[in-house]
Design a protein around this motif. Structure first.
Motif, PDB file in Angstrom:
ATOM      1  N   PHE A 175       0.845  -1.190   0.000  1.00  0.00           N
ATOM      2  CA  PHE A 175       0.000   0.000   0.000  1.00  0.00           C
ATOM      3  C   PHE A 175       0.883   1.242   0.000  1.00  0.00           C
ATOM      4  CE2 PHE A 175      -3.478  -2.674   1.449  1.00  0.00           C
ATOM      5  CZ  PHE A 175      -4.619  -1.992   1.069  1.00  0.00           C
ATOM      6  N   ASP A 176       0.497   2.260  -0.760  1.00  0.00           N
ATOM      7  CA  ASP A 176       1.121   3.566  -0.643  1.00  0.00           C
ATOM      8  C   ASP A 176       0.689   4.189   0.683  1.00  0.00           C
ATOM      9  OD1 ASP A 176       2.459   5.884  -2.476  1.00  0.00           O
ATOM     10  OD2 ASP A 176       0.934   6.730  -1.145  1.00  0.00           O
ATOM     11  N   GLU A 177       1.569   4.988   1.300  1.00  0.00           N
ATOM     12  CA  GLU A 177       1.244   5.569   2.600  1.00  0.00           C
ATOM     13  C   GLU A 177       0.057   6.529   2.529  1.00  0.00           C
ATOM     14  OE1 GLU A 177       4.504   7.821   4.089  1.00  0.00           O
ATOM     15  OE2 GLU A 177       4.643   9.145   2.338  1.00  0.00           O
ATOM     16  N   ASN A 178      -0.240   7.035   1.354  1.00  0.00           N
ATOM     17  CA  ASN A 178      -1.374   7.952   1.200  1.00  0.00           C
ATOM     18  C   ASN A 178      -2.604   7.286   0.592  1.00  0.00           C
ATOM     19  OD1 ASN A 178      -0.152  10.370   2.227  1.00  0.00           O
ATOM     20  ND2 ASN A 178       1.116  10.397   0.373  1.00  0.00           N
ATOM     21  N   ALA A 179      -2.583   5.950   0.505  1.00  0.00           N
ATOM     22  CA  ALA A 179      -3.759   5.222   0.024  1.00  0.00           C
ATOM     23  C   ALA A 179      -4.845   5.267   1.094  1.00  0.00           C
ATOM     24  CB  ALA A 179      -3.385   3.782  -0.300  1.00  0.00           C
ATOM     25  N   PRO A 180      -6.091   5.096   0.713  1.00  0.00           N
ATOM     26  CA  PRO A 180      -7.178   5.124   1.691  1.00  0.00           C
ATOM     27  C   PRO A 180      -7.025   4.051   2.767  1.00  0.00           C
ATOM     28  CG  PRO A 180      -8.048   5.301  -0.530  1.00  0.00           C
ATOM     29  CD  PRO A 180      -6.594   4.981  -0.670  1.00  0.00           C
ATOM     30  N   ASP A 181      -7.322   4.453   4.008  1.00  0.00           N
ATOM     31  CA  ASP A 181      -7.369   3.487   5.109  1.00  0.00           C
ATOM     32  C   ASP A 181      -8.665   2.700   5.077  1.00  0.00           C
ATOM     33  OD1 ASP A 181      -4.914   4.325   6.278  1.00  0.00           O
ATOM     34  OD2 ASP A 181      -5.941   6.044   7.173  1.00  0.00           O
ATOM     35  N   SER A 182      -9.708   3.324   4.527  1.00  0.00           N
ATOM     36  CA  SER A 182     -11.023   2.684   4.526  1.00  0.00           C
ATOM     37  C   SER A 182     -11.863   3.264   3.393  1.00  0.00           C
ATOM     38  CB  SER A 182     -11.722   2.917   5.873  1.00  0.00           C
ATOM     39  OG  SER A 182     -11.908   4.299   6.117  1.00  0.00           O
ATOM     40  N   PHE A 183     -12.978   2.617   3.150  1.00  0.00           N
ATOM     41  CA  PHE A 183     -13.951   3.140   2.191  1.00  0.00           C
ATOM     42  C   PHE A 183     -15.354   2.868   2.713  1.00  0.00           C
ATOM     43  CE2 PHE A 183     -13.360  -1.249   0.716  1.00  0.00           C
ATOM     44  CZ  PHE A 183     -14.663  -1.667   0.492  1.00  0.00           C
ATOM     45  N   LYS A 184     -16.283   3.652   2.205  1.00  0.00           N
ATOM     46  CA  LYS A 184     -17.690   3.473   2.548  1.00  0.00           C
ATOM     47  C   LYS A 184     -18.521   3.631   1.286  1.00  0.00           C
ATOM     48  CE  LYS A 184     -21.320   5.033   5.766  1.00  0.00           C
ATOM     49  NZ  LYS A 184     -21.650   5.957   6.891  1.00  0.00           N
ATOM     50  N   ILE A 185     -19.313   2.619   0.984  1.00  0.00           N
ATOM     51  CA  ILE A 185     -20.234   2.671  -0.149  1.00  0.00           C
ATOM     52  C   ILE A 185     -21.628   2.912   0.420  1.00  0.00           C
ATOM     53  CG2 ILE A 185     -21.101   1.506  -2.199  1.00  0.00           C
ATOM     54  CD1 ILE A 185     -18.637  -0.276  -2.142  1.00  0.00           C
ATOM     55  N   ILE A 186     -22.260   3.990  -0.020  1.00  0.00           N
ATOM     56  CA  ILE A 186     -23.531   4.419   0.544  1.00  0.00           C
ATOM     57  C   ILE A 186     -24.635   4.244  -0.495  1.00  0.00           C
ATOM     58  CG2 ILE A 186     -24.734   6.319   1.718  1.00  0.00           C
ATOM     59  CD1 ILE A 186     -21.851   7.594   2.026  1.00  0.00           C
ATOM     60  N   GLY A 187     -25.730   3.654  -0.089  1.00  0.00           N
ATOM     61  CA  GLY A 187     -26.838   3.381  -1.004  1.00  0.00           C
ATOM     62  C   GLY A 187     -27.750   4.569  -1.214  1.00  0.00           C
ATOM     63  N   VAL A 188     -27.200   5.649  -1.737  1.00  0.00           N
ATOM     64  CA  VAL A 188     -27.961   6.870  -2.002  1.00  0.00           C
ATOM     65  C   VAL A 188     -27.597   7.379  -3.395  1.00  0.00           C
ATOM     66  CG1 VAL A 188     -28.323   9.282  -1.352  1.00  0.00           C
ATOM     67  CG2 VAL A 188     -28.071   7.554   0.427  1.00  0.00           C
ATOM     68  N   THR A 189     -28.608   7.662  -4.212  1.00  0.00           N
ATOM     69  CA  THR A 189     -28.333   8.239  -5.539  1.00  0.00           C
ATOM     70  C   THR A 189     -29.207   9.456  -5.825  1.00  0.00           C
ATOM     71  OG1 THR A 189     -29.924   6.720  -6.572  1.00  0.00           O
ATOM     72  CG2 THR A 189     -27.612   6.014  -6.510  1.00  0.00           C
ATOM     73  N   GLU A 190     -30.025   9.868  -4.881  1.00  0.00           N
ATOM     74  CA  GLU A 190     -30.926  11.009  -5.091  1.00  0.00           C
ATOM     75  C   GLU A 190     -30.088  12.252  -5.388  1.00  0.00           C
ATOM     76  OE1 GLU A 190     -33.151  14.320  -4.880  1.00  0.00           O
ATOM     77  OE2 GLU A 190     -31.818  13.974  -3.163  1.00  0.00           O
ATOM     78  N   PRO A 191     -30.348  12.932  -6.513  1.00  0.00           N
ATOM     79  CA  PRO A 191     -29.459  13.994  -6.988  1.00  0.00           C
ATOM     80  C   PRO A 191     -29.176  15.122  -5.996  1.00  0.00           C
ATOM     81  CG  PRO A 191     -30.958  13.348  -8.732  1.00  0.00           C
ATOM     82  CD  PRO A 191     -31.409  12.626  -7.508  1.00  0.00           C
ATOM     83  N   VAL A 192     -30.183  15.635  -5.329  1.00  0.00           N
ATOM     84  CA  VAL A 192     -29.956  16.749  -4.407  1.00  0.00           C
ATOM     85  C   VAL A 192     -29.078  16.301  -3.236  1.00  0.00           C
ATOM     86  CG1 VAL A 192     -31.046  18.375  -2.811  1.00  0.00           C
ATOM     87  CG2 VAL A 192     -32.096  17.919  -5.035  1.00  0.00           C
ATOM     88  N   THR A 193     -29.349  15.103  -2.725  1.00  0.00           N
ATOM     89  CA  THR A 193     -28.547  14.571  -1.618  1.00  0.00           C
ATOM     90  C   THR A 193     -27.094  14.392  -2.036  1.00  0.00           C
ATOM     91  OG1 THR A 193     -30.486  13.409  -0.752  1.00  0.00           O
ATOM     92  CG2 THR A 193     -28.328  12.678   0.036  1.00  0.00           C
ATOM     93  N   VAL A 194     -26.885  13.823  -3.213  1.00  0.00           N
ATOM     94  CA  VAL A 194     -25.524  13.588  -3.705  1.00  0.00           C
ATOM     95  C   VAL A 194     -24.792  14.912  -3.889  1.00  0.00           C
ATOM     96  CG1 VAL A 194     -24.184  12.754  -5.683  1.00  0.00           C
ATOM     97  CG2 VAL A 194     -26.063  11.373  -4.782  1.00  0.00           C
ATOM     98  N   ARG A 195     -25.457  15.882  -4.482  1.00  0.00           N
ATOM     99  CA  ARG A 195     -24.823  17.187  -4.708  1.00  0.00           C
ATOM    100  C   ARG A 195     -24.473  17.872  -3.382  1.00  0.00           C
ATOM    101  NH1 ARG A 195     -28.533  19.105  -7.691  1.00  0.00           N
ATOM    102  NH2 ARG A 195     -29.526  20.630  -6.324  1.00  0.00           N
ATOM    103  N   THR A 196     -25.351  17.747  -2.398  1.00  0.00           N
ATOM    104  CA  THR A 196     -25.104  18.350  -1.087  1.00  0.00           C
ATOM    105  C   THR A 196     -23.905  17.694  -0.401  1.00  0.00           C
ATOM    106  OG1 THR A 196     -27.456  18.879  -0.824  1.00  0.00           O
ATOM    107  CG2 THR A 196     -26.117  18.847   1.178  1.00  0.00           C
ATOM    108  N   LEU A 197     -23.830  16.374  -0.475  1.00  0.00           N
ATOM    109  CA  LEU A 197     -22.705  15.654   0.135  1.00  0.00           C
ATOM    110  C   LEU A 197     -21.384  16.052  -0.525  1.00  0.00           C
ATOM    111  CD1 LEU A 197     -24.261  12.090   0.523  1.00  0.00           C
ATOM    112  CD2 LEU A 197     -23.695  13.670   2.377  1.00  0.00           C
ATOM    113  N   MET A 198     -21.395  16.219  -1.845  1.00  0.00           N
ATOM    114  CA  MET A 198     -20.185  16.640  -2.544  1.00  0.00           C
ATOM    115  C   MET A 198     -19.774  18.045  -2.115  1.00  0.00           C
ATOM    116  SD  MET A 198     -18.927  14.222  -4.459  1.00  0.00           S
ATOM    117  CE  MET A 198     -17.861  15.077  -5.607  1.00  0.00           C
TER     118      MET A 198
END
Length: 548
Positions: free
Chosen positions: A226-249
């Motif tokens: 692993f590179d030292e700057n690679a992600p320690d973890s990931f999270k896949i979230i079951g949300v695709t609603e456009p306004v929610t996604v845009r707000t999270l970004m």
């Protein structure tokens, strides 16, 4: 004279500043490097069950597959470090890479490979269809050797193995329910593997909420660095609603979006500071599949008329501007595709000629067409409305019907419930070759799934099946590719779909602080194999390049 009061205040201030700096550095160093993405749900992390994009992403990160592919899409070593093929006996002999350990510390053995393949075949879901009737014998002569004898020649067999994840046999069976559909194997660990993994991949399951999310954490004992700057973890979230996604970004609470956002949302997110839009060309056809068992689509002349009426240029320029114009059911980008085919064009006069030959030409008012569009993919409504407008010119009525993934899936299972037109973006492929798409979209074994609602008559289906099977059984690569091209032209002549465009996989991502190799390659033009969802979303290859 020394002003002790001022000196004390100065020293105290320096101490406080130093403490703040030290604390900030420590906090930055200890901050978890997490990549959060969103995806369509549900998510099946069991590699013997799931086969859509999000399932492939989980498999690629929780498991090691037997074989992977290089930047050219050719088979490359993974768990199998090398292999030999005896063409006379159709037997592959594979050697397992030493030192690969499952997440619980057990070493990967040949018997685990045998178990994993048999499990995939016996369950018969996900990518299991690739191996149906293909393998004649499996054996493990020793801990590091696997022999696979094929029932018949299969040209791209090594590419099939890119979907075989290795599971820990002992761990799966220890957690399997005794009562199940699979005899001595009980439920084959299916219930347990909904929320756990039994893999050796770069990440391990930390937590799964079946209706909401999947969290993976770094495997500290992974056999690749692993590179030292690679992600320690990931999270896949079951949300695709456009306004929610845009707000999270906008709040930097999401690193990468899903690939199904409407065009307007990508445009809005591109204006968020630090966010870029990645357009990954994957050769994925956006197919408007015709149900050929339902009048008037049981007539080839009617199908050709509708195919000619569709405005491919407007579709690309006004509805899906980042897409590529289509040449047929298989992109030229795909090995075995046919780049010599012309771009598909609207031709009202050809449509008029074809319609005149149809037995339904004088009865159009009695045969309205139902076009079902998926509410999760809003752009498909625009395609439906475009076709509705195009068809009105010759008096063909198109009903535009809003529906859901669940309803589409249920309807696809039977010819009488499948709508006249069923839109699907063929993004998840069995292997990176034209034969995979042809098999997935047109072979009888995929009939009644999201991939194939054509419902061809028995004679035509038998002919198409034979042509696909004969091509796939051809060991010589160039000869196999030529056979694929003949099939592609046959399908175009039958007018089984409108291939609207070739869709990129489009994502918004936090380019300011996340280096994502697939997105970088799309921007710079460097070579990167993007045709398989799991490979383009390998979290261990990502890098954090700045603070959020």
């Amino acid at each position: 004279m020394i002003n002790w009061k001022k000196s004390f205040v100065l020293v105290l201030s320096l101490i406080l500043i130093l403490a703040l700096i030290t604390t900030s550095v420590a906090a930055a160093q200890s901050r978890e490097k997490i990549v959060r993405i969103v995806a369509s749900w549900p998510c099946y992390i069991d590699p013997g069950v799931g086969s859509d994009n999000v399932a492939d992403i989980c498999t690629a990160n929780f498991y090691d597959t037997l074989v992977t592919v290089n930047v050219d899409g050719e088979p490359a070593p993974q768990v199998f470090k090398n292999w030999e093929f005896d063409e006379d006996t159709l037997t592959y002999t594979f050697k397992i890479r030493k030192g690969i350990k499952f997440h619980n510390g057990d070493e990967v053995k040949a018997s685990d490979v045998i178990f994993s393949l048999n499990r995939m075949i016996n369950i018969g879901e996900g990518w299991g269809y690739l191996f149906r009737g293909v393998i004649k014998d499996l054996s493990a002569p020793d801990l590091e050797t696997v022999k696979i004898t094929l029932d018949h020649p299969v040209g791209p067999f090594l590419l099939y193995l890119t979907h075989v994840a290795v599971l820990n046999e002992k761990q799966v069976m220890e957690n399997a329910k005794k009562d199940g559909l699979y005899g001595e194997f009980g439920d084959y660990g299916r219930d347990w593997l909904l929320t756990h993994d039994a893999g050796s991949g770069p990440y391990m399951v930390k937590e799964v909420s079946l209706a909401e999310y999947v969290i993976g954490i770094r495997n500290p004992n992974y056999w690749q660095k692993f590179d030292e700057n690679a992600p320690d973890s990931f999270k896949i979230i079951g949300v695709t609603e456009p306004v929610t996604v845009r707000t999270l970004m906008a709040k930097k609470e999401l690193e990468i979006t899903d690939e199904w956002q409407p065009t307007e949302n990508y445009e809005a997110m591109s204006k968020i500071p630090g966010v870029k839009i990645a357009n990954l060309r994957t050769g994925a056809p956006l197919s408007l599949m015709f149900n050929t068992s339902k009048p008037p689509f049981d007539d080839v002349h009617f199908r050709r008329a509708v195919m000619y009426l569709f405005d491919y240029a407007i579709c690309k320029e006004q509805i899906l501007p980042t897409s590529e114009r289509s040449r047929g059911p298989v992109s030229p980008l795909m090995p075995g595709g046919d780049p010599s085919l012309p771009l598909l064009e609207r031709d009202v006069e050809k449509a008029r000629v074809e319609l005149a030959q149809s037995p339904y030409a004088e009865q159009l008012d009695q045969y309205p067409i139902d076009f079902w569009w998926n509410s999760v993919v809003p752009d498909t409504e625009k395609l439906a409305l475009l076709l509705q407008s195009n068809c009105q010119e010759l008096g063909i009525k198109v009903n535009v019907v809003k529906t859901t993934w669940t309803m589409l899936g249920e309807a696809a299972a039977h010819s009488d419930t499948s709508p006249h037109i069923f839109p699907v973006i063929q993004t998840a492929i069995g292997y990176p070759e034209a034969g995979a798409l042809l098999h997935q979209i047109y072979h009888s074994t995929s009939r009644g799934t999201f991939f194939n609602t054509h419902w061809l008559d028995d004679a035509t289906q038998a002919e198409i099946d034979y042509m696909i099977e004969d091509a796939v059984a051809t060991l010589d690569t160039n000869e196999r590719y030529q056979k694929y091209k003949i099939i592609i032209r046959k399908i175009m002549d039958l007018a089984l779909d409108i291939i609207a465009v070739e869709m990129p996989q489009r994502y918004a991502y936090q380019a300011e602080y996340l280096m994502w190799p697939a997105a970088r390659a799309a921007e710079t033009g460097e070579k990167f194999f993007t045709l398989m969802p799991g490979l383009r979303m390998q979290f261990k290859d990502m890098r954090f390049i700045g603070d959020k």
